[in-house]
Write a protein that holds these residues in place. Structure first.
Motif, short mmCIF file in Angstrom:
data_model
loop_
_atom_site.label_atom_id
_atom_site.label_comp_id
_atom_site.label_asym_id
_atom_site.label_seq_id
_atom_site.Cartn_x
_atom_site.Cartn_y
_atom_site.Cartn_z
N ALA A 10 0.83 -1.21 0.00
CA ALA A 10 0.00 0.00 0.00
C ALA A 10 0.86 1.26 0.00
O ALA A 10 0.57 2.23 -0.70
N LEU A 11 1.93 1.25 0.79
CA LEU A 11 2.80 2.43 0.86
C LEU A 11 3.56 2.65 -0.44
O LEU A 11 3.71 3.78 -0.90
N LEU A 12 4.05 1.56 -1.03
CA LEU A 12 4.75 1.69 -2.31
C LEU A 12 3.80 2.17 -3.40
O LEU A 12 4.17 3.03 -4.23
N ALA A 13 2.57 1.65 -3.41
CA ALA A 13 1.60 2.09 -4.40
C ALA A 13 1.30 3.58 -4.25
O ALA A 13 1.19 4.32 -5.23
N TYR A 14 1.20 4.01 -3.00
CA TYR A 14 0.94 5.43 -2.76
C TYR A 14 2.13 6.28 -3.21
O TYR A 14 1.95 7.33 -3.84
N GLY A 15 3.34 5.85 -2.90
CA GLY A 15 4.52 6.58 -3.33
C GLY A 15 4.62 6.66 -4.84
O GLY A 15 4.97 7.71 -5.39
N LEU A 16 4.30 5.57 -5.52
CA LEU A 16 4.30 5.57 -6.98
C LEU A 16 3.30 6.59 -7.53
O LEU A 16 3.58 7.26 -8.54
#
Length: 328
Positions: free
Chosen positions: A222-228
């Motif tokens: 979830a955090l990586l998707a948000y950062g992307l």
């Protein structure tokens, strides 16, 4: 020390009130910022391709998050719903969500899916990846976020999914209106977790191990998707939904902790340490789960993304102020 009624959701006194709580708040935020920054860097370099944020969000929603919610709820104390801390959470959540619905839905005439995502952005706190570290470092007790997490997972999320399924679907019959939200993987995982928690039965270890392995992917995905999603995005709150974003951030960072404080101290008359715990949990920023949910249903994505970013930035001084004032 117990928060009130209910045996399993006690909130202990902070053991180290004389220490400076600011490093604890900053440590909690550093955990999430580091992973989001990795996602942003991956997006900037194009390492995972243009659809990486959507794919990771879907993996988190359909696979990892249900596994995480199942193991969390199955091993929790469902009697936490009887605690005074949960009463504060329910009231604070209801007030800010109702205000957003009234303003954005009834006054500004926003569509129901966007209103639902905005209501979540106004009230759904980041109790896991920010709340747990802050609870440990500031309050010396991670259990204070348990009632909040239980309420959000078992009550808030299923209700939001039911509204989103109904508002974005193409169903024609009443049966489909009732049944389709129940097929949501997050809702099913919560229901199964509650059943295990109530009965005291857990699946055998060979079954739980794969669940735990997949669940460990939920938060970083979830955090990586948000950062992307942040790479190449316009300035937060600058688009056509800027008013919605500003309203959600104001409700999340200011109104919700104020309501929690007033209810905990003056309505329920809780002790100072418990009031501090309730106020801190209410002041946590919007959870990344809201972005995952928005991507899943394809509505309110920009609203969720901007509200998460701005509420996370705005929550830092609010949490520091609450921690310093509460420790005196």
């Amino acid at each position: 020390m117990d928060t009130g009624a209910g045996g399993g959701a006690g909130v202990r006194l902070p053991a180290k009130e004389e220490e400076n709580d600011v490093p604890g708040v900053l440590t909690g935020f550093a955990v999430i910022v580091a992973v989001v920054a990795v996602g942003w860097l991956l997006g900037r370099r194009g390492t995972l391709g243009p659809e990486a944020s959507t794919v990771l969000s879907r993996v988190a929603f359909f696979v990892a998050t249900p596994a995480l919610l199942f193991q969390t709820v199955a091993r929790s104390d469902v009697l936490a719903v009887a605690s005074s801390a949960l009463v504060v959470t329910v009231v604070g959540t209801a007030v800010v969500a109702a205000v957003f619905v009234a303003v954005a839905g009834l006054w500004w005439r926003r569509p129901a899916p966007e209103v639902t995502i905005g209501a979540l952005a106004s009230s759904y706190v980041n109790a896991a990846n920010i709340g747990i570290p802050i609870a440990v470092y500031v309050l010396d007790d991670a259990s204070v976020v348990a009632p909040v997490m239980m309420f959000q997972l078992v009550v808030m999320a299923p209700i939001a999914f039911a509204v989103l399924e109904t508002a974005t679907g193409t169903r024609r019959s009443l049966a489909r209106v009732v049944v389709q939200p129940l097929a949501n993987p997050v809702t099913v995982a919560c229901a199964l977790g509650v059943a295990c928690a109530l009965t005291g039965w857990l699946p055998p270890e060979p079954v739980l191990r794969p669940v735990e392995l997949v669940a460990a992917m939920a938060v970083p995905a979830a955090l990586l998707a948000y950062g992307l999603s942040l790479h190449g995005a316009p300035a937060p709150g600058s688009g056509e939904n800027g008013r919605d974003v500003r309203l959600a951030v104001l409700l999340k960072t200011v109104v919700q902790p104020v309501v929690a404080y007033l209810v905990a101290r003056f309505v329920l008359g809780l002790s100072q340490p418990v009031v501090l715990a309730c106020t801190i949990t209410a002041a946590l920023p919007t959870a990344q789960n809201v972005f995952v949910y928005a991507v899943r249903y394809g509505r309110g994505v920009t609203l969720a993304r901007d509200a998460i970013l701005l509420s996370t930035v705005g929550a830092v001084p609010v949490l520091i102020a609450v921690a310093l004032l509460g420790a005196r």
